[in-house]
Design an enzyme around this catalytic site. Structure first.
Site, mmCIF file in Angstrom:
data_model
loop_
_atom_site.group_PDB
_atom_site.id
_atom_site.type_symbol
_atom_site.label_atom_id
_atom_site.label_comp_id
_atom_site.label_asym_id
_atom_site.label_seq_id
_atom_site.Cartn_x
_atom_site.Cartn_y
_atom_site.Cartn_z
ATOM 1 N N TYR A 1 35.429 44.752 47.261
ATOM 2 C CA TYR A 1 36.649 45.462 47.681
ATOM 3 C C TYR A 1 36.478 46.928 47.297
ATOM 4 C CZ TYR A 1 41.325 47.194 48.228
ATOM 5 O OH TYR A 1 42.404 47.953 48.628
ATOM 6 N N ASP B 1 30.885 52.134 42.740
ATOM 7 C CA ASP B 1 32.334 52.257 42.860
ATOM 8 C C ASP B 1 32.936 51.839 41.519
ATOM 9 O OD1 ASP B 1 35.005 51.981 43.259
ATOM 10 O OD2 ASP B 1 34.864 50.790 45.081
ATOM 11 N N TYR C 1 50.862 45.248 50.306
ATOM 12 C CA TYR C 1 50.383 43.876 50.098
ATOM 13 C C TYR C 1 51.542 42.889 49.958
ATOM 14 C CZ TYR C 1 45.569 45.275 49.871
ATOM 15 O OH TYR C 1 44.337 45.739 50.226
HETATM 16 C C1 LIG Z 1 36.651 48.916 43.096
HETATM 17 C C2 LIG Z 1 37.750 49.553 43.875
HETATM 18 N N1 LIG Z 1 37.469 50.527 44.740
HETATM 19 C C3 LIG Z 1 38.422 51.150 45.449
HETATM 20 C C4 LIG Z 1 39.741 50.789 45.320
HETATM 21 C C5 LIG Z 1 40.796 51.482 46.121
HETATM 22 O O1 LIG Z 1 41.559 52.293 45.297
HETATM 23 P P1 LIG Z 1 42.995 52.825 45.786
HETATM 24 O O2 LIG Z 1 43.888 51.642 45.804
HETATM 25 O O3 LIG Z 1 43.370 53.836 44.752
HETATM 26 O O4 LIG Z 1 42.801 53.427 47.130
HETATM 27 C C6 LIG Z 1 40.090 49.781 44.423
HETATM 28 C C7 LIG Z 1 41.481 49.365 44.271
HETATM 29 O O5 LIG Z 1 41.815 48.370 43.697
HETATM 30 C C8 LIG Z 1 39.069 49.141 43.683
HETATM 31 O O6 LIG Z 1 39.338 48.154 42.827
#
Ligand SMILES: Cc1ncc(COP(=O)(O)O)c(C=O)c1O
Length: 438
Positions: free
Chosen positions: A146, A240, A17
Site C-alpha cells: 500500500y 516508502d 474509507y
Molecule cells: C506505506 C505508506 N505509504 C503511503 C501512504 C499514503 O499516505 P497518505 O495517507 O498520507 O497519503 C500510507 C498511508 O497509510 C502508507 O502507509
C-alpha cells in the site's frame, strides 16, 4: 447524532474509507491529550493506532503546539519556488543527521501519497534525463503493498478492493511476493529474472513492515539482498517509509536495519508528529545530479501550493527535537520490549494464527476459518469490542495491531494488551462464534 442525520444534508461530510450508507455515525472528539481522545459524550479512548499512524508523541503535545504558534505568528507561508526560509533549511539539516548517509537532497510535498508520486516521478525522469526512458519502463512492487491513494501510488500498490474501480487507469507493475517462507526463493528468482532484462526503472517497497496490507513483516537481510540485486542492475530502489519512519520500527528509519541503502526515501506521517500534513522525498546525489542541466526540459516540474509550509516545518523540527532526546529513545526501546513480550505471550494462543512484532508495532492475526482481508466481516466486531473497552484499535480485516504514540505509559499499554488478550480469549465464544469455524 442519529444515523439518519449522517445520511441527510444536516451532515454534509463524506468520510474517508467509510461506507456512508451503513456506517455508524462518527464519534465526535472534542479534545486530545497524550494518548487519550475525549468524546463529546464524555467517553475516553486510548489512541493505540496513533490516529492512522501519524501521532508519535501524543495529542496536543505542548512543545509542538508552542512552536507552531510561534511560527504562525512570524511567517505562515511563502511560495517555495524562488524563495526559501529557515524552518525548511533547519529541518533538512537536522534530518540529515538521522537519515541513512547516502540521502542528501529533500523535496517537500503534502502527504504520504504525494511523497510516493514524487519518488516515482524522480525515478522515471532520472532515466528520461539520461535518454534511457524508452528502455527502462518497468516498476517492481510487492503484492499487498500500500503506497497511497493517488494514481501513481495506487498503481504501485497491490491490486485490491481499494484499487478495483480504477484498475484500467493504473499503469502495469511487476509484482513479487514478500520474501517469506516458501515464497522466498520465488521472490529472488523472479527479481533476478526481471532486473536482468535491464528494463526495470524502479523497485518500490515498504521496508520491513507492510502496513495497510496487514502488518506483514519480513527480514532486513532479505530486503538487503533484493536491494543489492536491484542496485547492481541500476534499478532505483524507493523505500516508502511513510509509515515506518520516525522510530516506528525501533530505529529512526527501517532502512537503518539495512546494509544497502535505498536511492530514494518517502517520509510523512510521523514527520510532523501528526500535527500538520507534510511529506518529504529524499534522494542521493546521483539522482539529484541527473536533473542538473542547461536544458530546462530536465527540470523536475513538480510542486504543490503548500510546498514546505513553514508552520509544518516548525512542527517537524519540534518533533525531531523530542524524538532525538536520548531519554526518549530509551522509552521507545522499552515500548519495543513490551510489544515483543506481548507477541511472545500471544504466540501460542488458540485463537491466533500468527503474531508479528517489529519495534513499536505488534500485530495479532486471528483465526477466521474463512478468507481473510480488509473487508473480512469480523473487522467491525473487533473494532466495536475494543472501543467498548476504551481502546481505539482499527483492525485490518482479521489483523489486530497496536502502534501507539511513544508517550504511552506502561499502564496504558497494559490496558491495550489486556483488551487484545480479552478479544483473543473470547474469540471462539459469544459474538464471534457463529462465523468462526471450530
Ligand atoms: C506505506 C505508506 N505509504 C503511503 C501512504 C499514503 O499516505 P497518505 O495517507 O498520507 O497519503 C500510507 C498511508 O497509510 C502508507 O502507509
Amino acid at each position: 447524532m442519529k444515523k439518519a442525520e449522517v445520511k441527510g444534508s444536516s451532515y454534509p461530510i463524506w468520510h474517508p474509507y467509510t461506507q456512508m450508507y451503513t456506517h455508524e455515525p462518527p464519534i465526535k472528539i472534542v479534545k486530545g491529550d497524550g494518548t487519550t481522545l475525549y468524546t463529546e459524550a464524555g467517553d475516553r479512548f486510548i489512541d493505540a493506532i496513533s490516529s492512522w499512524w501519524v501521532n508519535i508523541h501524543g495529542h496536543a503535545h505542548p512543545y509542538v503546539a508552542k512552536k507552531i504558534y510561534e511560527q504562525a505568528s512570524s511567517l505562515e507561508h511563502v511560495i517555495f519556488a524562488g524563495f526559501t526560509h529557515d524552518p525548511a533549511q533547519d529541518l533538512c539539516q537536522k534530518l540529515l543527521k538521522i537519515l541513512p548517509d547516502n540521502q542528501a537532497y529533500f523535496f517537500f510535498s503534502d502527504n504520504g501519497s504525494t511523497a510516493v508520486e514524487v519518488g516515482l516521478k524522480m525515478a522515471f525522469q532520472y532515466f528520461y534525463n539520461r535518454g534511457e526512458a524508452e528502455k527502462r519502463n518497468k516498476v517492481i512492487a510487492f503484492h499487498d503493498a500500500y503506497h497511497g491513494d493517488t494514481f501513481g501510488a495506487m498503481s504501485v500498490s497491490g491490486r485490491s478492493a481499494f484499487t478495483d474501480p480504477f484498475s484500467k487507469y493504473l499503469f502495469d507493475v511487476e509484482y513479487l511476493p514478500l520474501p517469506l517462507g516458501e515464497n522466498k526463493s520465488t521472490c529472488f528468482e523472479q527479481l533476478e529474472r526481471l532486473v536482468a532484462t535491464q528494463e526495470v526503472a524502479a523497485f518500490i517497497f515498504e521496508p520491513l513492515v507492510q502496513g495497510a496490507g496487514g502488518m506483514n513483516m519480513y527480514a532486513p537481510e532479505d530486503l538487503d539482498r533484493m536491494i543489492a540485486i536491484c542496485q547492481s542492475n541500476d534499478v532505483i530502489c524507493i523505500a516508502d517509509e511513510v509509515m515506518t519512519g520516525f522510530g516506528r520500527t525501533g530505529k529512526y528509519f527501517a532502512s537503518l536495519y539495512l546494509e544497502n541503502q535505498p536511492d530514494i526515501m518517502c517520509l510523512s506521517k510521523g514527520l510532523t508528529a501528526g500535527f500538520l500534513p507534510m511529506s518529504l522525498t529524499t534522494c542521493t546525489p546521483q539522482i539529484y545530479e541527473a536533473f542538473l542541466s542547461e536544458d530546462k526540459l530536465k527540470t523536475f516540474f513538480h510542486g504543490h501550493s503548500y510546498t514546505a509550509n513553514p508552520i509544518a516545518c516548525a512542527a517537524a523540527i519540534a518533533s525531531y527535537e523530542i524524538l532525538t532526546d536520548p531519554a526518549y529513545q530509551n522509552r521507545i526501546q522499552e515500548i519495543c520490549d513490551q510489544q515483543a513480550a506481548f507477541k511472545a505471550e500471544m504466540a501460542e494462543h488458540a485463537s491466533i494464527k500468527n503474531t508479528r512484532v517489529r519495534g513499536t508495532i505488534v500485530a495479532l492475526e486471528f483465526q477466521t476459518g474463512e478468507e481473510t482481508g480488509y473487508l473480512n466481516n469480523k473487522r467491525d466486531q473487533i473494532y466495536n469490542f475494543c472501543l467498548e473497552r476504551g481502546v481505539l484499535l482499527r483492525p485490518l480485516g482479521n489483523v489486530l495491531y497496536c502502534m501507539p504514540p511513544y508517550c504511552i505509559s506502561d499502564e496504558e499499554l497494559k490496558k491495550v494488551h489486556d483488551c487484545m488478550r480479552e478479544l483473543a480469549d473470547q474469540w471462539t465464544a459469544a459474538i464471534f462464534k457463529q462465523t468462526v469455524k471450530s
